[in-house]
Design an enzyme around this catalytic site. Structure first.
Site, PDB file in Angstrom:
ATOM      1  N   ASP A  60       0.707  -1.183  -0.058  1.00  0.00           N
ATOM      2  CA  ASP A  60       0.097  -0.016  -0.030  1.00  0.00           C
ATOM      3  C   ASP A  60       0.774   1.248  -0.037  1.00  0.00           C
ATOM      4  O   ASP A  60       0.393   2.264   0.292  1.00  0.00           O
ATOM      5  CB  ASP A  60      -0.847   0.064   1.167  1.00  0.00           C
ATOM      6  CG  ASP A  60       0.039  -0.043   2.651  1.00  0.00           C
ATOM      7  OD1 ASP A  60       1.108   0.042   2.593  1.00  0.00           O
ATOM      8  OD2 ASP A  60      -0.682  -0.343   3.675  1.00  0.00           O
ATOM      9  N   ARG A  88       1.974   8.985   8.826  1.00  0.00           N
ATOM     10  CA  ARG A  88       1.852  10.327   8.388  1.00  0.00           C
ATOM     11  C   ARG A  88       0.670  10.724   9.440  1.00  0.00           C
ATOM     12  O   ARG A  88       0.829  12.060   9.878  1.00  0.00           O
ATOM     13  CB  ARG A  88       1.441  10.519   7.016  1.00  0.00           C
ATOM     14  CG  ARG A  88       2.535  10.467   6.330  1.00  0.00           C
ATOM     15  CD  ARG A  88       2.127  10.739   4.632  1.00  0.00           C
ATOM     16  NE  ARG A  88       3.272  11.097   4.054  1.00  0.00           N
ATOM     17  CZ  ARG A  88       4.388  10.771   3.779  1.00  0.00           C
ATOM     18  NH1 ARG A  88       4.662   9.444   4.081  1.00  0.00           N
ATOM     19  NH2 ARG A  88       5.210  11.056   2.687  1.00  0.00           N
TER      20      ARG A  88
HETATM   21  C1  UD1 Z   1       6.596   5.032   4.030  1.00  0.00           C
HETATM   22  C2  UD1 Z   1       4.957   4.363   3.360  1.00  0.00           C
HETATM   23  C3  UD1 Z   1       4.168   3.988   4.261  1.00  0.00           C
HETATM   24  C4  UD1 Z   1       5.003   2.896   5.070  1.00  0.00           C
HETATM   25  C5  UD1 Z   1       6.284   3.310   5.524  1.00  0.00           C
HETATM   26  C6  UD1 Z   1       7.107   2.020   6.232  1.00  0.00           C
HETATM   27  C7  UD1 Z   1       4.086   6.345   1.603  1.00  0.00           C
HETATM   28  C8  UD1 Z   1       3.450   7.398   1.215  1.00  0.00           C
HETATM   29  N1  UD1 Z   1       4.476   5.632   2.761  1.00  0.00           N
HETATM   30  O1  UD1 Z   1       6.211   5.961   5.061  1.00  0.00           O
HETATM   31  O2  UD1 Z   1       3.061   3.339   3.882  1.00  0.00           O
HETATM   32  O3  UD1 Z   1       4.012   2.343   6.258  1.00  0.00           O
HETATM   33  O4  UD1 Z   1       6.853   3.725   4.454  1.00  0.00           O
HETATM   34  O5  UD1 Z   1       8.072   2.500   6.812  1.00  0.00           O
HETATM   35  O6  UD1 Z   1       4.367   5.281   0.915  1.00  0.00           O
HETATM   36  N2  UD1 Z   1      13.792   8.015   5.698  1.00  0.00           N
HETATM   37  C9  UD1 Z   1      15.295   8.258   5.653  1.00  0.00           C
HETATM   38  N3  UD1 Z   1      15.631   6.960   5.252  1.00  0.00           N
HETATM   39  C10 UD1 Z   1      14.981   5.652   4.852  1.00  0.00           C
HETATM   40  C11 UD1 Z   1      13.832   5.865   5.162  1.00  0.00           C
HETATM   41  C12 UD1 Z   1      12.956   7.179   5.167  1.00  0.00           C
HETATM   42  O7  UD1 Z   1      15.975   9.116   5.705  1.00  0.00           O
HETATM   43  O8  UD1 Z   1      15.614   4.904   4.819  1.00  0.00           O
HETATM   44  C13 UD1 Z   1      13.347   9.597   5.942  1.00  0.00           C
HETATM   45  C14 UD1 Z   1      13.427  10.535   4.423  1.00  0.00           C
HETATM   46  O9  UD1 Z   1      13.660  11.824   5.168  1.00  0.00           O
HETATM   47  C15 UD1 Z   1      12.151  10.515   4.007  1.00  0.00           C
HETATM   48  C16 UD1 Z   1      11.055  10.378   5.023  1.00  0.00           C
HETATM   49  O10 UD1 Z   1      11.638   9.590   6.100  1.00  0.00           O
HETATM   50  O11 UD1 Z   1      11.879  11.660   3.308  1.00  0.00           O
HETATM   51  C17 UD1 Z   1       9.640   9.684   4.850  1.00  0.00           C
HETATM   52  O12 UD1 Z   1       9.735   8.803   3.977  1.00  0.00           O
HETATM   53  P1  UD1 Z   1       8.349   8.441   3.098  1.00  0.00           P
HETATM   54  O13 UD1 Z   1       8.803   7.002   2.495  1.00  0.00           O
HETATM   55  O14 UD1 Z   1       8.080   9.290   2.374  1.00  0.00           O
HETATM   56  O15 UD1 Z   1       7.394   7.882   4.298  1.00  0.00           O
HETATM   57  P2  UD1 Z   1       7.200   6.756   5.411  1.00  0.00           P
HETATM   58  O16 UD1 Z   1       6.526   7.662   6.598  1.00  0.00           O
HETATM   59  O17 UD1 Z   1       8.505   6.225   5.656  1.00  0.00           O
HETATM   60  N1  UDP Z   2      10.750  -3.590  11.135  1.00  0.00           N
HETATM   61  C1  UDP Z   2      12.134  -3.676  11.121  1.00  0.00           C
HETATM   62  N2  UDP Z   2      12.965  -2.715  12.079  1.00  0.00           N
HETATM   63  C2  UDP Z   2      12.571  -2.014  12.779  1.00  0.00           C
HETATM   64  C3  UDP Z   2      10.837  -1.865  13.033  1.00  0.00           C
HETATM   65  C4  UDP Z   2      10.544  -2.518  12.099  1.00  0.00           C
HETATM   66  O1  UDP Z   2      12.864  -4.442  10.393  1.00  0.00           O
HETATM   67  O2  UDP Z   2      13.456  -1.374  13.444  1.00  0.00           O
HETATM   68  C5  UDP Z   2      10.177  -4.494  10.406  1.00  0.00           C
HETATM   69  C6  UDP Z   2       9.123  -5.282  11.007  1.00  0.00           C
HETATM   70  O3  UDP Z   2       9.508  -6.422  11.504  1.00  0.00           O
HETATM   71  C7  UDP Z   2       7.860  -5.163  10.016  1.00  0.00           C
HETATM   72  C8  UDP Z   2       8.130  -4.064   9.062  1.00  0.00           C
HETATM   73  O4  UDP Z   2       9.458  -3.544   9.469  1.00  0.00           O
HETATM   74  O5  UDP Z   2       8.071  -6.345   9.213  1.00  0.00           O
HETATM   75  C9  UDP Z   2       7.258  -2.786   9.332  1.00  0.00           C
HETATM   76  O6  UDP Z   2       7.567  -1.856   8.702  1.00  0.00           O
HETATM   77  P1  UDP Z   2       7.189  -0.415   8.844  1.00  0.00           P
HETATM   78  O7  UDP Z   2       6.360  -0.596  10.526  1.00  0.00           O
HETATM   79  O8  UDP Z   2       8.027   0.482   8.654  1.00  0.00           O
HETATM   80  O9  UDP Z   2       5.785  -0.227   7.793  1.00  0.00           O
HETATM   81  P2  UDP Z   2       4.262  -0.681   7.836  1.00  0.00           P
HETATM   82  O10 UDP Z   2       4.023  -2.154   7.930  1.00  0.00           O
HETATM   83  O11 UDP Z   2       3.521   0.264   8.752  1.00  0.00           O
HETATM   84  O12 UDP Z   2       4.039  -0.318   6.408  1.00  0.00           O
END
Ligand code: UD1
Ligand code: UDP
Length: 381
Positions: free
Chosen positions: A100, A212
């Site tokens: 998603d 978010r």
């Molecule tokens: C995204 C997904 C969300 C998912 C989550 C899992 C969307 C809109 N959101 O949200 O559905 O639950 O990932 O974690 O697709 N950042 C880093 N390094 C990383 C990852 C993120 O620095 O490896 C920081 C960056 O500043 C980035 C911000 O986190 O701009 C947000 O990342 P983004 O993928 O936009 O949103 P998530 O909240 O991670």
């Molecule tokens: N997870 C991980 N390290 C962490 C926190 C979560 O590997 O520090 C794993 C967790 O086991 C799960 C996945 O990340 O498989 C969930 O990711 P996240 O919560 O970022 O995203 P969401 O599932 O809400 O989209």
């Protein structure tokens, strides 16, 4: 019978997609019926790379799109622009996306623009609430509108797809690949440096929060409630591996930084996260994936959200939807810590999400769809 070699392109971009696609990517690479190509958008960078390293996956293409404070529009536009070129060049028989995220949706649109069939892994999860979770609910719905094959993890997710008018013959109930991954990661005698800092008699609460819609006051309220409960429970430690989003880390540090018995740590490698989950007393999270893994480990979860697209765990009794209000969070934490009967009831519930064979079922379904297998795969029960 002549077997057609199927060119399958998996596309993913964030940590959870990578964890749940990994079992499938590895199984596709091993199977001689498939030419498997892996594309990462790198919507996440460090958190994606952690997973790729753990599962030893080397992507064929890396779109490398992540930047600080990226907006939904920027992620979508960048994926569309860059993936288009890869699809044009490779012309796969099918594109597979997961879940998603905005990568999922944008990759789905890209495949549609090239008239390439689309398979959706973890299809059919729904809250039916446009803004909760945001933007994930609409990412799922829009991806399912575009899909040709649906890998629904549970019967309930299949029902949701049927309700939207998707053809039954295109839906395969597979179980969730999260459970396949979990089966590979849990170790006996697991150790971690954070555990060394915690009194072995203490109860560990594992916390994650990143959505978010929770950034800002909801997150602050939850963290304040955690602080208050810790003050009255000297035998409890909280481990919080903070998401790399700077907005999340700022609030976490402001409210929980330097607070006794709160361990604010960097995102954990998935092996560490699964094993620390297994060592915890209970989990508090707004994550989607964690809601699937915890029931398989027998760990109660307080879900820090108003809605969930994973109602099976609520029905089974392992997940409790508690929202983010200070009073509710405090009350529910205290209940799990102080009321043994309430704790036992939640920790003894069944895992409804899979049996560890989801990737195999997806592979069989692909073989069936492309005519390499006559018999329709049996659905996960
Ligand atoms: C995204 C997904 C969300 C998912 C989550 C899992 C969307 C809109 N959101 O949200 O559905 O639950 O990932 O974690 O697709 N950042 C880093 N390094 C990383 C990852 C993120 O620095 O490896 C920081 C960056 O500043 C980035 C911000 O986190 O701009 C947000 O990342 P983004 O993928 O936009 O949103 P998530 O909240 O991670
Ligand atoms: N997870 C991980 N390290 C962490 C926190 C979560 O590997 O520090 C794993 C967790 O086991 C799960 C996945 O990340 O498989 C969930 O990711 P996240 O919560 O970022 O995203 P969401 O599932 O809400 O989209």
């Amino acid at each position: 019978m002549f077997l057609k070699k199927i060119k399958v392109m998996t596309v993913f971009g964030t940590r959870p997609e990578a964890i749940k696609m990994a079992p499938l990517v590895l199984a596709l690479k091993k199977n001689k019926n498939f030419e498997a190509l892996t594309v990462v958008t790198a919507q996440h960078r460090e958190m994606l790379d952690q997973v790729l390293k753990t599962f030893n996956i080397r992507p064929d293409y890396d779109l490398n799109i992540m930047h600080a404070n990226q907006t939904l529009g920027e992620i979508t536009a960048n994926v569309l622009k860059l993936l288009n070129k890869v699809l044009e060049k490779e012309q796969p028989d099918i594109v597979l996306v997961h879940g998603d995220t905005t990568t999922t949706f944008a990759a789905g649109v890209s495949a549609f623009y090239q008239k390439i069939p689309l398979g959706h892994v973890e299809a059919g999860l729904r809250t039916w609430n446009k803004y909760s979770p945001y933007p994930e609910e609409m990412n799922r719905q829009m991806t399912d509108v575009l899909s040709d094959l649906y890998f629904a993890p549970t019967k309930q997710s299949k029902k949701n797809l049927l309700r939207e008018g998707h053809a039954e013959k295109k839906i395969f109930v597979t179980g969730n690949t999260a459970i396949d991954a979990l089966n590979e990661t849990i170790r006996d005698n697991y150790r971690h440096e954070t555990l060394k800092k915690i009194d072995p008699q203490h109860k560990i609460v594992l916390l994650t929060m990143h959505r978010r819609e929770n950034q800002g006051d909801p997150m602050k309220d939850v963290f304040l409630a955690v602080r208050e409960v810790l003050q009255s429970h000297p035998d409890v430690d909280v481990i919080y591996p903070m998401h790399l989003n700077p907005k999340v880390r700022k609030i976490a540090r402001e409210v929980l930084g330097n607070f006794e018995r709160v361990h604010l740590i960097e995102p954990l490698d998935v092996v560490d996260f699964h094993n620390l989950s297994a060592k915890s007393y209970f989990i508090m999270t707004d994550s989607g994936g964690v809601q699937e893994e915890a029931p398989a480990l027998g760990k109660p979860v307080l879900v820090l959200r108003d809605t969930t697209e994973r109602p099976e765990g609520v029905t089974a009794g392992t997940l409790k939807l508690i929202g983010t209000e200070f009073d509710d969070v405090k009350k529910e934490m205290e209940k799990l810590l102080d009321d043994q009967a309430a704790y036992t009831e939640m920790s003894e519930a069944n895992n409804p999400y899979g049996d560890g064979h989801a990737a195999e079922r997806i592979i069989e379904s692909l073989n069936y769809f492309f005519g390499n297998q006559k018999k329709r795969p049996v659905d996960f029960q």
